[in-house]
Design a protein around this motif. Sequence first.
Motif, PDB file in Angstrom:
ATOM      1  N   ILE A  59      45.349 -13.376  17.832  1.00 57.70           N
ATOM      2  CA  ILE A  59      45.085 -11.938  17.828  1.00 57.70           C
ATOM      3  C   ILE A  59      45.485 -11.367  19.186  1.00 57.70           C
ATOM      4  O   ILE A  59      45.674 -12.091  20.159  1.00 57.70           O
ATOM      5  CB  ILE A  59      43.614 -11.598  17.499  1.00 57.70           C
ATOM      6  CG1 ILE A  59      42.679 -11.952  18.662  1.00 57.70           C
ATOM      7  CG2 ILE A  59      43.168 -12.291  16.215  1.00 57.70           C
ATOM      8  CD1 ILE A  59      41.276 -11.400  18.487  1.00 57.70           C
ATOM      9  N   ASP A  61      35.856  -1.189  13.401  1.00 59.83           N
ATOM     10  CA  ASP A  61      37.029  -1.418  12.567  1.00 59.83           C
ATOM     11  C   ASP A  61      37.083  -2.899  12.193  1.00 59.83           C
ATOM     12  O   ASP A  61      36.749  -3.762  13.008  1.00 59.83           O
ATOM     13  CB  ASP A  61      38.293  -1.019  13.340  1.00 59.83           C
ATOM     14  CG  ASP A  61      39.539  -1.053  12.478  1.00 59.83           C
ATOM     15  OD1 ASP A  61      40.066  -2.169  12.224  1.00 59.83           O
ATOM     16  OD2 ASP A  61      39.994   0.021  12.064  1.00 59.83           O
ATOM     17  N   ARG A  62      37.552  -3.187  10.990  1.00 58.07           N
ATOM     18  CA  ARG A  62      37.568  -4.571  10.517  1.00 58.07           C
ATOM     19  C   ARG A  62      38.430  -5.472  11.394  1.00 58.07           C
ATOM     20  O   ARG A  62      38.245  -6.699  11.405  1.00 58.07           O
ATOM     21  CB  ARG A  62      38.034  -4.628   9.056  1.00 58.07           C
ATOM     22  CG  ARG A  62      39.486  -4.251   8.855  1.00 58.07           C
ATOM     23  CD  ARG A  62      39.866  -4.165   7.385  1.00 58.07           C
ATOM     24  NE  ARG A  62      39.758  -5.427   6.700  1.00 58.07           N
ATOM     25  CZ  ARG A  62      40.128  -5.610   5.432  1.00 58.07           C
ATOM     26  NH1 ARG A  62      40.619  -4.608   4.733  1.00 58.07           N
ATOM     27  NH2 ARG A  62      40.013  -6.795   4.863  1.00 58.07           N
ATOM     28  N   ASN A  63      39.386  -4.896  12.137  1.00 55.62           N
ATOM     29  CA  ASN A  63      40.221  -5.707  13.021  1.00 55.62           C
ATOM     30  C   ASN A  63      39.428  -6.346  14.161  1.00 55.62           C
ATOM     31  O   ASN A  63      39.926  -7.255  14.826  1.00 55.62           O
ATOM     32  CB  ASN A  63      41.346  -4.850  13.615  1.00 55.62           C
ATOM     33  CG  ASN A  63      42.402  -4.497  12.588  1.00 55.62           C
ATOM     34  OD1 ASN A  63      42.675  -5.274  11.685  1.00 55.62           O
ATOM     35  ND2 ASN A  63      42.983  -3.319  12.708  1.00 55.62           N
ATOM     36  N   TYR A  64      38.206  -5.847  14.401  1.00 57.51           N
ATOM     37  CA  TYR A  64      37.382  -6.402  15.471  1.00 57.51           C
ATOM     38  C   TYR A  64      36.278  -7.326  14.955  1.00 57.51           C
ATOM     39  O   TYR A  64      35.527  -7.880  15.751  1.00 57.51           O
ATOM     40  CB  TYR A  64      36.739  -5.264  16.274  1.00 57.51           C
ATOM     41  CG  TYR A  64      37.731  -4.385  17.002  1.00 57.51           C
ATOM     42  CD1 TYR A  64      38.532  -4.898  18.019  1.00 57.51           C
ATOM     43  CD2 TYR A  64      37.881  -3.047  16.671  1.00 57.51           C
ATOM     44  CE1 TYR A  64      39.451  -4.096  18.681  1.00 57.51           C
ATOM     45  CE2 TYR A  64      38.796  -2.236  17.331  1.00 57.51           C
ATOM     46  CZ  TYR A  64      39.576  -2.767  18.335  1.00 57.51           C
ATOM     47  OH  TYR A  64      40.481  -1.971  18.997  1.00 57.51           O
ATOM     48  N   ASP A 120      40.041 -15.807   8.220  1.00 59.58           N
ATOM     49  CA  ASP A 120      39.958 -15.639   9.674  1.00 59.58           C
ATOM     50  C   ASP A 120      38.740 -16.361  10.252  1.00 59.58           C
ATOM     51  O   ASP A 120      38.821 -16.997  11.318  1.00 59.58           O
ATOM     52  CB  ASP A 120      39.882 -14.148  10.029  1.00 59.58           C
ATOM     53  CG  ASP A 120      41.195 -13.415   9.773  1.00 59.58           C
ATOM     54  OD1 ASP A 120      42.226 -14.082   9.595  1.00 59.58           O
ATOM     55  OD2 ASP A 120      41.169 -12.169   9.746  1.00 59.58           O
ATOM     56  N   GLU A 128      38.967 -11.908   5.658  1.00 61.06           N
ATOM     57  CA  GLU A 128      37.962 -12.238   6.666  1.00 61.06           C
ATOM     58  C   GLU A 128      37.488 -13.680   6.526  1.00 61.06           C
ATOM     59  O   GLU A 128      37.218 -14.343   7.535  1.00 61.06           O
ATOM     60  CB  GLU A 128      36.778 -11.275   6.569  1.00 61.06           C
ATOM     61  CG  GLU A 128      37.041  -9.882   7.119  1.00 61.06           C
ATOM     62  CD  GLU A 128      38.013  -9.068   6.278  1.00 61.06           C
ATOM     63  OE1 GLU A 128      38.697  -8.189   6.830  1.00 61.06           O
ATOM     64  OE2 GLU A 128      38.085  -9.318   5.051  1.00 61.06           O
ATOM     65  N   TYR A 156      32.313  -1.722  10.060  1.00 59.67           N
ATOM     66  CA  TYR A 156      33.730  -2.064  10.213  1.00 59.67           C
ATOM     67  C   TYR A 156      34.602  -1.303   9.214  1.00 59.67           C
ATOM     68  O   TYR A 156      35.547  -1.845   8.661  1.00 59.67           O
ATOM     69  CB  TYR A 156      33.911  -3.568  10.024  1.00 59.67           C
ATOM     70  CG  TYR A 156      33.241  -4.395  11.097  1.00 59.67           C
ATOM     71  CD1 TYR A 156      33.818  -4.554  12.349  1.00 59.67           C
ATOM     72  CD2 TYR A 156      32.000  -4.994  10.870  1.00 59.67           C
ATOM     73  CE1 TYR A 156      33.194  -5.293  13.340  1.00 59.67           C
ATOM     74  CE2 TYR A 156      31.367  -5.733  11.853  1.00 59.67           C
ATOM     75  CZ  TYR A 156      31.968  -5.883  13.093  1.00 59.67           C
ATOM     76  OH  TYR A 156      31.346  -6.607  14.082  1.00 59.67           O
ATOM     77  N   GLN A 194      42.441  -6.668  20.850  1.00 58.06           N
ATOM     78  CA  GLN A 194      41.383  -7.008  19.896  1.00 58.06           C
ATOM     79  C   GLN A 194      40.291  -7.844  20.552  1.00 58.06           C
ATOM     80  O   GLN A 194      39.120  -7.717  20.203  1.00 58.06           O
ATOM     81  CB  GLN A 194      41.964  -7.766  18.698  1.00 58.06           C
ATOM     82  CG  GLN A 194      42.732  -6.892  17.721  1.00 58.06           C
ATOM     83  CD  GLN A 194      43.429  -7.722  16.665  1.00 58.06           C
ATOM     84  OE1 GLN A 194      44.529  -8.215  16.855  1.00 58.06           O
ATOM     85  NE2 GLN A 194      42.781  -7.884  15.530  1.00 58.06           N
TER      86      GLN A 194
END
Length: 341
Positions: free
Chosen positions: A235, A189-192, A122, A119, A169, A239
């Motif tokens: 991404i 979710d951590r993807n968001y 990112d 993270e 998340y 997402q």
Amino acid sequence: MCPVNLNAAVLKVKRLSKYLAIKVLGVVLIVTLLGLQGCRKDEQREEKIAQIPVELNISRFDREFAQAEATDIPALKSKYPYLFPAQYPDNIWEAKLTDTIQNELEEEIHKAFGDFERESNDLKALFQHAKFYFPQTNVPHIVTITSDVGYNDRVILTDSLLILGLDNYLGQDHHFYEGIQRYIAAGLDRNYLTSDVASALSKQHIKFPRKRTFLSRMIYYGKELHIKDSLLPNISDGQKIGYSQAEMDWAMANEEQIWRYFVERELLYSTDAKLDRRFLDPAPFSKFQLELDSESPGRLGRYLGWQIVRAFMANNQLTLSQMIALPSDEIFKKSNYKPRK
């Protein structure tokens, strides 16, 4: 009937076919070259963005609190005064240190995020892109917390501070989310996480429209999502908007029918506030009041607003900031938007 020279006719067709083949090949080569040039420009831009100096200051308050003793509370209050409302006495926080649910939340966050390296990378890339497109962007102090699954405030962004509630998340099927409606849990979710931060950043640059038309609000959300196209180029579209792949596929496959529904019912310039709840606000599905409703994802008005803004940017040579400043009617008229079939 006039006599036909068959051999000459066949030769003529062959020559014509060869000519057409050469023409088609030429067009393909031009398109390919333009595509390669576009890709190279994208690569050069991303290389430039990667060189923008951004230093993240990340404080893992969630871990500090998880490892604290009662005697550490005064120091934590001094370090993070904005996380300790004055009306709560110290014994509230001391009790929380040994609270079973609090301890489990902290443990689940630690299992999900570990050292937060993914993270961190990112978020650094996100702020590098933000600095490129909006040079005045401040890089805030990032503080990670547990929020008792306060998903409505999972991201809080000010000019100097970014607070992330990591317990929002843990993945849509996490047992902490059992009582939460599924369409909401799907976004936990951590993807968001980085996408949610990009949404917060985008809202610092766009103003909610004064015009009350459905179209103006569609394009408001379209602007937000197009900003995310620029801030988060690596991404998926799902997402960015918060759709699963199946929901994204449904929206793309039915884009023409959705657009026709809006146009035929003259919804674009309607000021009916109910349209927000039907097509813009988070919901389990969009409300066309048809049998297909249960198959559709929510927020399809945002999806179409996004496609309109994308079409506008493809057809007009403007910067992101210039586009943001334009009124919705101008963006729509100059977009020449055609829904995908």
